[in-house]
Every structure is written in structure tokens, then in C-alpha cells.
Design an enzyme around this catalytic site. Sequence first.
Site, PDB file in Angstrom:
ATOM      1  N   LYS A  52     -37.129 -11.132 -12.168  1.00 33.95           N
ATOM      2  CA  LYS A  52     -36.286 -12.103 -13.037  1.00 33.95           C
ATOM      3  C   LYS A  52     -36.619 -13.532 -12.533  1.00 33.95           C
ATOM      4  CE  LYS A  52     -31.852 -12.686 -10.468  1.00 33.95           C
ATOM      5  NZ  LYS A  52     -31.795 -13.812 -10.011  1.00 33.95           N
ATOM      6  N   ARG A  97     -45.881   5.265  -1.673  1.00 32.74           N
ATOM      7  CA  ARG A  97     -45.542   4.320  -0.689  1.00 32.74           C
ATOM      8  C   ARG A  97     -46.490   4.451   0.607  1.00 32.74           C
ATOM      9  NH1 ARG A  97     -41.868  -0.049  -2.215  1.00 32.74           N
ATOM     10  NH2 ARG A  97     -40.590   0.886  -3.879  1.00 32.74           N
ATOM     11  N   GLU A 137     -32.552  -7.165   0.598  1.00 30.06           N
ATOM     12  CA  GLU A 137     -31.587  -5.992   0.841  1.00 30.06           C
ATOM     13  C   GLU A 137     -32.169  -4.879   1.687  1.00 30.06           C
ATOM     14  OE1 GLU A 137     -30.423  -4.283  -3.014  1.00 30.06           O
ATOM     15  OE2 GLU A 137     -30.011  -6.363  -3.746  1.00 30.06           O
ATOM     16  N   LYS A 142     -36.052   0.331  -2.792  1.00 32.39           N
ATOM     17  CA  LYS A 142     -36.792   0.077  -1.400  1.00 32.39           C
ATOM     18  C   LYS A 142     -35.822   1.051  -0.332  1.00 32.39           C
ATOM     19  CE  LYS A 142     -36.121  -3.649   0.993  1.00 32.39           C
ATOM     20  NZ  LYS A 142     -35.748  -5.004   1.826  1.00 32.39           N
ATOM     21  N   CYS A 197     -34.275  -9.110  -8.120  1.00 31.77           N
ATOM     22  CA  CYS A 197     -34.704 -10.690  -8.270  1.00 31.77           C
ATOM     23  C   CYS A 197     -36.380 -11.251  -8.437  1.00 31.77           C
ATOM     24  CB  CYS A 197     -34.455 -11.173  -6.963  1.00 31.77           C
ATOM     25  SG  CYS A 197     -32.387 -11.265  -6.922  1.00 31.77           S
ATOM     26  N   ALA A 247     -39.766 -20.447  -5.973  1.00 29.28           N
ATOM     27  CA  ALA A 247     -40.926 -20.435  -5.124  1.00 29.28           C
ATOM     28  C   ALA A 247     -41.283 -19.285  -4.169  1.00 29.28           C
ATOM     29  CB  ALA A 247     -41.478 -21.814  -4.634  1.00 29.28           C
ATOM     30  N   GLY A 296     -39.693  -3.779  -6.850  1.00 30.25           N
ATOM     31  CA  GLY A 296     -38.579  -3.570  -7.695  1.00 30.25           C
ATOM     32  C   GLY A 296     -37.504  -4.450  -7.216  1.00 30.25           C
ATOM     33  N   THR A 321     -29.337 -17.708  -7.356  1.00 29.32           N
ATOM     34  CA  THR A 321     -30.615 -18.195  -7.640  1.00 29.32           C
ATOM     35  C   THR A 321     -30.512 -18.919  -9.062  1.00 29.32           C
ATOM     36  OG1 THR A 321     -31.515 -16.646  -6.332  1.00 29.32           O
ATOM     37  CG2 THR A 321     -33.138 -17.586  -7.847  1.00 29.32           C
TER      38      THR A 321
HETATM   39  N1  LIG Z   1     -29.436  -9.132  -4.357  1.00 27.00           N
HETATM   40  C1  LIG Z   1     -30.030  -9.776  -3.639  1.00 27.00           C
HETATM   41  O1  LIG Z   1     -30.502  -9.322  -2.339  1.00 27.00           O
HETATM   42  C2  LIG Z   1     -30.133 -11.401  -3.479  1.00 27.00           C
HETATM   43  C3  LIG Z   1     -29.918 -12.071  -4.706  1.00 27.00           C
HETATM   44  N2  LIG Z   1     -29.773 -13.338  -4.825  1.00 27.00           N
HETATM   45  C4  LIG Z   1     -29.037 -14.027  -5.873  1.00 27.00           C
HETATM   46  O2  LIG Z   1     -27.882 -13.940  -5.856  1.00 27.00           O
HETATM   47  C5  LIG Z   1     -26.971 -13.932  -7.103  1.00 27.00           C
HETATM   48  C6  LIG Z   1     -26.394 -12.614  -6.939  1.00 27.00           C
HETATM   49  O3  LIG Z   1     -26.871 -11.669  -6.689  1.00 27.00           O
HETATM   50  P1  LIG Z   1     -26.068 -10.151  -6.359  1.00 27.00           P
HETATM   51  O4  LIG Z   1     -25.213 -10.369  -5.345  1.00 27.00           O
HETATM   52  O5  LIG Z   1     -27.298  -9.277  -6.254  1.00 27.00           O
HETATM   53  O6  LIG Z   1     -25.456  -9.962  -7.867  1.00 27.00           O
HETATM   54  P2  LIG Z   1     -24.289  -8.919  -7.987  1.00 27.00           P
HETATM   55  O7  LIG Z   1     -24.404  -8.203  -9.425  1.00 27.00           O
HETATM   56  O8  LIG Z   1     -24.538  -7.707  -7.022  1.00 27.00           O
HETATM   57  O9  LIG Z   1     -22.858  -9.574  -7.832  1.00 27.00           O
HETATM   58  C7  LIG Z   1     -22.306 -10.491  -8.596  1.00 27.00           C
HETATM   59  C8  LIG Z   1     -20.826 -10.592  -8.638  1.00 27.00           C
HETATM   60  O10 LIG Z   1     -20.474 -11.546  -9.415  1.00 27.00           O
HETATM   61  C9  LIG Z   1     -19.278 -11.103 -10.184  1.00 27.00           C
HETATM   62  N3  LIG Z   1     -18.986 -12.114 -11.193  1.00 27.00           N
HETATM   63  C10 LIG Z   1     -19.713 -12.615 -12.124  1.00 27.00           C
HETATM   64  N4  LIG Z   1     -19.195 -13.685 -12.696  1.00 27.00           N
HETATM   65  C11 LIG Z   1     -17.979 -13.779 -12.177  1.00 27.00           C
HETATM   66  C12 LIG Z   1     -16.789 -14.684 -12.365  1.00 27.00           C
HETATM   67  N5  LIG Z   1     -16.974 -15.714 -13.231  1.00 27.00           N
HETATM   68  N6  LIG Z   1     -15.855 -14.567 -11.401  1.00 27.00           N
HETATM   69  C13 LIG Z   1     -15.726 -13.824 -10.517  1.00 27.00           C
HETATM   70  N7  LIG Z   1     -16.779 -12.877 -10.405  1.00 27.00           N
HETATM   71  C14 LIG Z   1     -17.858 -12.851 -11.128  1.00 27.00           C
HETATM   72  C15 LIG Z   1     -19.766  -9.891 -10.667  1.00 27.00           C
HETATM   73  O11 LIG Z   1     -18.608  -8.896 -11.019  1.00 27.00           O
HETATM   74  C16 LIG Z   1     -20.543  -9.117  -9.540  1.00 27.00           C
HETATM   75  O12 LIG Z   1     -19.724  -8.435  -9.005  1.00 27.00           O
HETATM   76  C17 LIG Z   1     -28.393 -13.831  -7.987  1.00 27.00           C
HETATM   77  O13 LIG Z   1     -28.548 -15.132  -8.586  1.00 27.00           O
HETATM   78  C18 LIG Z   1     -29.343 -13.300  -7.265  1.00 27.00           C
HETATM   79  O14 LIG Z   1     -30.556 -13.703  -7.851  1.00 27.00           O
HETATM   80  C19 LIG Z   1     -30.345 -14.111  -3.781  1.00 27.00           C
HETATM   81  C20 LIG Z   1     -30.881 -13.412  -2.698  1.00 27.00           C
HETATM   82  C21 LIG Z   1     -30.983 -12.277  -2.375  1.00 27.00           C
HETATM   83  O1  LIG Z   2     -33.989 -13.224  -3.920  1.00 26.62           O
HETATM   84  C1  LIG Z   2     -33.624 -12.014  -3.527  1.00 26.62           C
HETATM   85  O2  LIG Z   2     -33.294 -11.102  -4.272  1.00 26.62           O
HETATM   86  C2  LIG Z   2     -34.373 -11.675  -2.267  1.00 26.62           C
HETATM   87  O3  LIG Z   2     -35.638 -10.842  -2.800  1.00 26.62           O
HETATM   88  C3  LIG Z   2     -36.310 -10.196  -1.756  1.00 26.62           C
HETATM   89  O4  LIG Z   2     -35.706  -9.103  -1.316  1.00 26.62           O
HETATM   90  P1  LIG Z   2     -35.387  -7.779  -1.633  1.00 26.62           P
HETATM   91  O5  LIG Z   2     -35.825  -7.698  -3.132  1.00 26.62           O
HETATM   92  O6  LIG Z   2     -34.127  -7.186  -1.511  1.00 26.62           O
HETATM   93  O7  LIG Z   2     -36.591  -6.812  -0.986  1.00 26.62           O
HETATM   94  P2  LIG Z   2     -37.992  -6.930  -0.512  1.00 26.62           P
HETATM   95  O8  LIG Z   2     -37.974  -6.543   0.880  1.00 26.62           O
HETATM   96  O9  LIG Z   2     -38.447  -8.347  -0.777  1.00 26.62           O
HETATM   97  O10 LIG Z   2     -38.898  -5.804  -1.332  1.00 26.62           O
HETATM   98  C4  LIG Z   2     -38.898  -6.214  -2.892  1.00 26.62           C
HETATM   99  C5  LIG Z   2     -39.724  -5.232  -3.480  1.00 26.62           C
HETATM  100  O11 LIG Z   2     -41.111  -5.188  -3.006  1.00 26.62           O
HETATM  101  C6  LIG Z   2     -41.448  -3.977  -2.453  1.00 26.62           C
HETATM  102  N1  LIG Z   2     -42.441  -4.494  -1.516  1.00 26.62           N
HETATM  103  C7  LIG Z   2     -42.444  -5.232  -0.564  1.00 26.62           C
HETATM  104  C8  LIG Z   2     -43.213  -5.354   0.564  1.00 26.62           C
HETATM  105  C9  LIG Z   2     -44.596  -4.961   0.612  1.00 26.62           C
HETATM  106  O12 LIG Z   2     -45.285  -5.272   1.319  1.00 26.62           O
HETATM  107  N2  LIG Z   2     -44.787  -4.175  -0.594  1.00 26.62           N
HETATM  108  C10 LIG Z   2     -43.835  -3.876  -1.417  1.00 26.62           C
HETATM  109  O13 LIG Z   2     -44.223  -3.043  -2.474  1.00 26.62           O
HETATM  110  C11 LIG Z   2     -40.253  -3.236  -1.678  1.00 26.62           C
HETATM  111  O14 LIG Z   2     -40.418  -1.931  -1.662  1.00 26.62           O
HETATM  112  C12 LIG Z   2     -39.274  -3.614  -2.973  1.00 26.62           C
HETATM  113  O15 LIG Z   2     -39.396  -2.934  -4.063  1.00 26.62           O
HETATM  114  C13 LIG Z   2     -36.678 -11.203  -0.867  1.00 26.62           C
HETATM  115  O16 LIG Z   2     -37.770 -10.354   0.156  1.00 26.62           O
HETATM  116  C14 LIG Z   2     -35.686 -12.000  -0.311  1.00 26.62           C
HETATM  117  O17 LIG Z   2     -36.066 -13.049   0.701  1.00 26.62           O
HETATM  118  C15 LIG Z   2     -34.934 -12.424  -1.492  1.00 26.62           C
HETATM  119  O18 LIG Z   2     -33.708 -13.374  -1.045  1.00 26.62           O
END
Ligand SMILES: NC(=O)C1=CN([C@@H]2O[C@H](COP(=O)(O)OP(=O)(O)OC[C@H]3O[C@@H](n4cnc5c(N)ncnc54)[C@H](O)[C@@H]3O)[C@@H](O)[C@H]2O)C=CC1
Ligand SMILES: O=C(O)[C@H]1O[C@H](OP(=O)(O)OP(=O)(O)OC[C@H]2O[C@@H](n3ccc(=O)[nH]c3=O)[C@H](O)[C@@H]2O)[C@H](O)[C@@H](O)[C@@H]1O
Length: 507
Positions: A306, A470, A192, A366, A303, A249, A300, A158
Site C-alpha cells: 500500500k 521460505r 509486526e 510472516k 503496508c 521511502a 506480504g 503512514t
Molecule cells: N501494522 C504495522 O505494522 C504498521 C502500520 N503502520 C501504519 O499505522 C497505521 C495504522 O495501522 P494498523 O495499526 O496496522 O491498523 P489497524 O487496522 O490495525 O488499526 C486501525 C484502527 O483504527 C480504528 N479507527 C479507524 N478510524 C477511527 C476513528 N475515526 N476513530 C476511532 N478509531 C478509528 C479502527 O477501528 C482500527 O481498530 C497505518 O497508517 C499503517 O500504515 C506503520 C508502521 C507499522
Molecule cells: O510500515 C509498516 O507497516 C512496517 O512494514 C514493515 O514491517 P512488517 O510488514 O510488519 O514486517 P517485515 O518484517 O518488514 O516483513 C514484511 C514482509 O516481507 C517478508 N520478508 C522480509 C524480509 C526478507 O528478507 N524477506 C521477506 O520476504 C516478510 O516475510 C513479510 O511478508 C517494516 O519492516 C516496518 O519497518 C514498517 O514499520
Amino acid sequence: MESVHLISGSQPYVNEVVFDCGMLDDKKMVIKKICCIGAGYVGGPTCSVIALKCPEITVTVVDKSMDRIAQWNSDKLPIYEPGLDEVVRECRGRNLIFSTDIETAIKEADLIFISVNTPTKTFGNGKGRAADLKYVEGAARMIAEVATGNKIVVEKSTVPVRAAESILNILRANNRPGVSYQILSNPEFLAEGTAIDDLLKADRVLIGGEDTPEGHAAVEELCWVYEHWISRTNIITTNTWSSELSKLAANAFLAQRISSINSLSAVCEATGADISEVARAVGLDSRIGSKFLQASVGFGGSCFQKDILNLVYICECLNLPEVAAYWQQVIDMNEYQKSRFSTKVVESLFNTVSGKQITLLGFAFKKDTGDTRESPAIHVAKTLLDEGAKLHIYDPKVEPSQIVDDLTHPSVTEEPESVKNSITIHSDPYTATMGTHAIVLCTEWDEFMVLDYERIYKGMMKPAHIFDGRKILDHDRLIKIGFQVQTIGKRLARPLITRTWGSPYQA
Ligand SMILES: NC(=O)C1=CN([C@@H]2O[C@H](COP(=O)(O)OP(=O)(O)OC[C@H]3O[C@@H](n4cnc5c(N)ncnc54)[C@H](O)[C@@H]3O)[C@@H](O)[C@H]2O)C=CC1
Ligand SMILES: O=C(O)[C@H]1O[C@H](OP(=O)(O)OP(=O)(O)OC[C@H]2O[C@@H](n3ccc(=O)[nH]c3=O)[C@H](O)[C@@H]2O)[C@H](O)[C@@H](O)[C@@H]1O
């Protein structure tokens, strides 16, 4: 794939571009190898599902962390995600590879996902709000240094709007003969705890690309990958900037709903309305919908905060202060909710928790994840520790070392040793509650709904308090057992005070 010339910085912000991706069977696609830089919560599950659904493609997930890759190659994966183990077990060693050899994976790949972390900047320009793109930049520089031939580079992370332009500038700066790039935006929407389901049955896949023949061709290649399991009608194509902004968005809208319902939970507690009843009544309007209206201790996760801060920063940079202030409120309301809940705990325990034993049930942000990033439990724990409480913490999936790291982080305490002496981490909810004055439920794990609360009550100090952050417990039953119960958005276990409309309400 043909060699392409790139036009940088010439794309408009608006204008939806709809590309025709055609049907899977009609196409001759050249993607045989995919590399994903970043083996985290997104890169790992996303590429595992691509490997599962595209057996003819070899997917190599690389990371600079040897530790993380070793875990991906072991029986205990680095992240807990329902269904993930099964997918990895089926594909690993077949067409799914986890490796630290980033250079080779980049060289061999036709398509490269950049799936690295994009945290909020902690210093310098934009500190506390702008996205820190140093990891994206690092990945782009690595690609620029070692890539050969034609590559499609896909922003999966992102990023701020127009980040693709900066990536392209880095890639093109090397300008080596025979190397060319197309850059696409393909943000990830998985949540997640439900990542595998979200990936397998995505509401939509979003792909943004350049409005040029070469851009269209690259979009088509990525469409083809997803069309292995996602219906074409659910694959949306736009210009690059729309795609980047849509991700910010979507998260802003989701978080806004939580802040909206949480703001009303305070009104409920002050008036005697019940937030669950309000949410149901409001959510049954099909224009509003019932999802994401669960009042809580606050949102929490890595994402929401941030990404909204990033959006706020972008708006400020674009000289749109009113828009920035509008979205900032979503964050402010979340802070208010976390503080309101933590304060309520302290106030209810006779306004002092110094030396008191308090149980935290749940530490993850969560249920169904071991992730604690920006978990509201950290905020609650910090407040209680600052007030001198002794904490007993139980979470079914969070590693004890992670809890210690979170609570001894400099943003939480200046006295890490004292914090270590004030927390005990348990592997069982019954020992975690034994002899404590209060339970504070921070994560909605299913198992917390079916605990033996009579047994727990017997083992606790009296009066025994439960704070359900919760709204998942059976409050009437708990009150019958003898607990003093408080929750979000509903008054409980307190005498009903008749009030005159117009008089000031008390929380
Ligand atoms: N965690 C989520 O549920 C979601 C996250 N995103 C977005 O996806 C992106 C990644 O998020 P996460 O997977 O949660 O992060 P994460 O912190 O779990 O994983 C990122 C990984 O990239 C590695 N890394 C960083 N720089 C590197 C490089 N130059 N070469 C090789 N490896 C490198 C790190 O060591 C780390 O293991 C973020 O921009 C986040 O906003 C989007 C949707 C859902
Ligand atoms: O960009 C991302 O990282 C992701 O962020 C969220 O996913 P995530 O943070 O993994 O989990 P959510 O289910 O969205 O919950 C986020 C937080 O909101 C809380 N929540 C969620 C729903 C609700 O009705 N009330 C509430 O307090 C959850 O407990 C949690 O702390 C979005 O749901 C994903 O679509 C997106 O890809």
C-alpha cells in the site's frame, strides 16, 4: 503550553530542520495525558510501551470498534505480538486505558496520536493506488469538533506527503476560540512480530514539525516523551514533509531489497546458483548489509504494497512518471514471485491439482504474528483453489474465522460457498498433513523447522511433495526421507543437467 498561531501550507518540501530537544531532566513539560485514536497493530503496542516507560503520563487508547476495545481489556488481546501481554498486564488500569469514549479522551489529552488505518483506495480517484485518508479525516474531524484548549496532534499513521496540511485545514476550519493546534509527523517503523523490541530499542524515532517557534516547542514536547527511553541521538527531527516522505521511502527501500533478491532467485533456479549463497556473498559487503535479503514466496503485510502504491501515485501526480515506474517495479516483481511460486506448485504436481489434497503450512504474512493482511499465502491458496485443489490449512496463530474471511473475500472468489467446502482448517500440523499429496510452506514459523517429517511423510500420499516457500527447512534431510522437495532460488531433487553457456535455460 502556550497558544499558537498556525501557518498552513507555507512549509518548503526540503530543508532539514534540526531542533534542539535538550535533556530530559532540564525540561518542564506539560504532557500529562495522551490520547491515541486507533487501537490497532500500531496504536496498541506503541501506546503500551509509552505507558510502560512514562508512568507519570496517562495514555488512553480509543477506537470506534467496541469489539476491539473489549479485547484490549480482556485476557486475550486482539493482536498477537511477543512481549505485548506482559507490557499490557503491567500498565493496564495504572496509566494505560483502552476505551471507546473517544470524545472524553480527546478533550482531556495534551497530545493526540492519530493511528488509524490508511488502506489503499478501492474506488474513485486514485483507486488501487492512492491512500484512502477517510479514517484520518474522520479522526481529525472528531478532534476539531470536541477539542478544547491547546493540542498537539501527531500523525502516527503512514500518510502521503503533505497530509499534515490537510489535517491542519480540517482542524483549523472549526476555528473555535481558545483552541489551537500544532501538528507533528511521527511515523512508526515497528515491524509486526518484533513490535515490542522495535519500540523499546528503536533504531531511530523520527519527528517532523513546523519550522516555527511553536512548531519547535511541540517537537520538543514529543521528544521529551520518547527521551524517557530512547537516547536523544536516536531522535531525528525534520520538517513535516521530510518526515512523511521518509516513512514511505523506508518501506519502499525495504521492499525493494526483497524484490531484488527475489528477482535473482528466479535466475538461481534457472542456472543452478543458490540464492542463499548469493545473498550471503552480496550481504557481506558492508555497504550493502545482510538484512532483508531472505528470498521468499513474496512479501506480504498491510503496508509495503500500500505504501509503495501510494508513493507511485504521488509521483504520478507530481508528473514524475519515470520515478513512478521505477517503484512500481518493486510491486510487479512481488506479484511475479507469488505467481511464479504458485505456478511451480501446480506444474510440479503433474500440472493438475484438481481434487488433490494440499496442505498449507502457515497463513500469516510472516512468523510471530496472527496478521494475514496481503499474506502471500492468500495468493497461493487462491491459485490452488482456482485449480480445484482441496486445502488443509494450519497456522499456529491465525484465527480460523480469519482464514475463511480471507479466502471467501470477493477479491479471491465469486463462489464463497464452494471455497468453504474446499478448505479444512486444522489446529495441528500432523492432522493437516495426513493423507495429503503436497505441503506448501508459506510462513516461516520456527515450529515448522522442528516437525517430525518422518512421521509426516508416512502419513502422506506418495510421491509426497514439499514446496518450501521460505527456505527454512533442511532440504537434504527431507530428500533422504523420500520427499520431492522444491524451494525458492535453488534447484533441488532434480537431475543436474549439463548445459552449454549461451543456450536457453529452463526453469
Ligand atoms: N501494522 C504495522 O505494522 C504498521 C502500520 N503502520 C501504519 O499505522 C497505521 C495504522 O495501522 P494498523 O495499526 O496496522 O491498523 P489497524 O487496522 O490495525 O488499526 C486501525 C484502527 O483504527 C480504528 N479507527 C479507524 N478510524 C477511527 C476513528 N475515526 N476513530 C476511532 N478509531 C478509528 C479502527 O477501528 C482500527 O481498530 C497505518 O497508517 C499503517 O500504515 C506503520 C508502521 C507499522
Ligand atoms: O510500515 C509498516 O507497516 C512496517 O512494514 C514493515 O514491517 P512488517 O510488514 O510488519 O514486517 P517485515 O518484517 O518488514 O516483513 C514484511 C514482509 O516481507 C517478508 N520478508 C522480509 C524480509 C526478507 O528478507 N524477506 C521477506 O520476504 C516478510 O516475510 C513479510 O511478508 C517494516 O519492516 C516496518 O519497518 C514498517 O514499520
